[in-house]
Every structure is written in C-alpha cells, then in structure tokens.
Motif scaffolding. Structure first.
Motif, short mmCIF file in Angstrom:
data_model
loop_
_atom_site.label_atom_id
_atom_site.label_comp_id
_atom_site.label_asym_id
_atom_site.label_seq_id
_atom_site.Cartn_x
_atom_site.Cartn_y
_atom_site.Cartn_z
N LYS A 4 0.83 -1.21 0.00
CA LYS A 4 0.00 0.00 0.00
C LYS A 4 0.87 1.26 0.00
O LYS A 4 0.63 2.18 -0.78
N ASN A 5 1.89 1.29 0.84
CA ASN A 5 2.78 2.45 0.89
C ASN A 5 3.57 2.59 -0.40
O ASN A 5 3.82 3.70 -0.86
N SER A 6 3.97 1.46 -0.97
CA SER A 6 4.70 1.50 -2.24
C SER A 6 3.83 2.12 -3.33
O SER A 6 4.32 2.93 -4.14
N ASN A 44 -6.18 2.74 -9.64
CA ASN A 44 -7.10 1.60 -9.70
C ASN A 44 -6.57 0.43 -8.88
O ASN A 44 -7.35 -0.24 -8.18
N LEU A 45 -5.27 0.16 -8.98
CA LEU A 45 -4.67 -0.90 -8.16
C LEU A 45 -4.85 -0.60 -6.68
O LEU A 45 -5.19 -1.48 -5.88
N TYR A 46 -4.62 0.64 -6.30
CA TYR A 46 -4.76 1.05 -4.91
C TYR A 46 -6.20 0.84 -4.43
O TYR A 46 -6.43 0.32 -3.34
N THR A 51 -10.34 -2.04 -1.40
CA THR A 51 -11.62 -2.75 -1.40
C THR A 51 -11.45 -4.18 -0.91
O THR A 51 -12.27 -4.67 -0.14
N ALA A 52 -10.39 -4.85 -1.32
CA ALA A 52 -10.13 -6.22 -0.88
C ALA A 52 -9.93 -6.24 0.63
O ALA A 52 -10.43 -7.15 1.31
N THR A 57 -12.21 -7.55 6.19
CA THR A 57 -12.58 -7.15 7.54
C THR A 57 -14.08 -7.30 7.77
O THR A 57 -14.51 -7.55 8.88
N THR A 58 -14.87 -7.17 6.72
CA THR A 58 -16.31 -7.34 6.84
C THR A 58 -16.66 -8.79 7.19
O THR A 58 -17.50 -9.05 8.04
N PHE A 59 -15.97 -9.75 6.57
CA PHE A 59 -16.27 -11.15 6.81
C PHE A 59 -15.69 -11.64 8.13
O PHE A 59 -16.17 -12.62 8.68
#
Length: 61
Positions: A4-6, A44-46, A51-52, A57-59
């Motif tokens: 994410k930071n990258s 878009n990748l971010y 979203t993933a 965390t929702t499940f």
C-alpha cells in the motif's frame, strides 16, 4: 515498506511527472496523457487493494 505504501509513493511520483509534463508540453501532449493513464492504473490498483481489505474485515466480524 508495504504494498500500500509502495503504491502511494509511486502515485505521488507519477503525479509529479504528469504535472511537470503538463507544464512543459501541455495538458494534451502524448507524454502527459501517458503519465495520466499510468497514474490512473496505479490508482485503480490502490482502490482494488483497499476494497479487498474492506471485504476481508467485513467477513471477519
């Protein structure tokens, strides 16, 4: 540094290149458009990564 930071670092670098190119060659130059498209791809990748993470965390609850 995590994925994410990258992505954040890459997005910021690409944004700076795009702005520099726009100021030097114009907003519609092929170079500026290429940087813009590359930035869109990184964003878009971010978003997919974010979203993933939200779905996991929702499940878990």
């Amino acid at each position: 540094m995590g994925f994410k930071n990258s992505l954040k670092v890459q997005m910021e670098a690409k944004r700076k290149l795009m702005i520099y190119s726009a100021n030097k060659h114009g907003f519609t130059s092929s170079e500026t458009i290429r940087y813009s498209q590359e930035l869109d791809h990184l964003m878009n990748l971010y978003r997919k990564f974010e979203t993933a993470g939200e779905e996991k965390t929702t499940f878990v609850k």
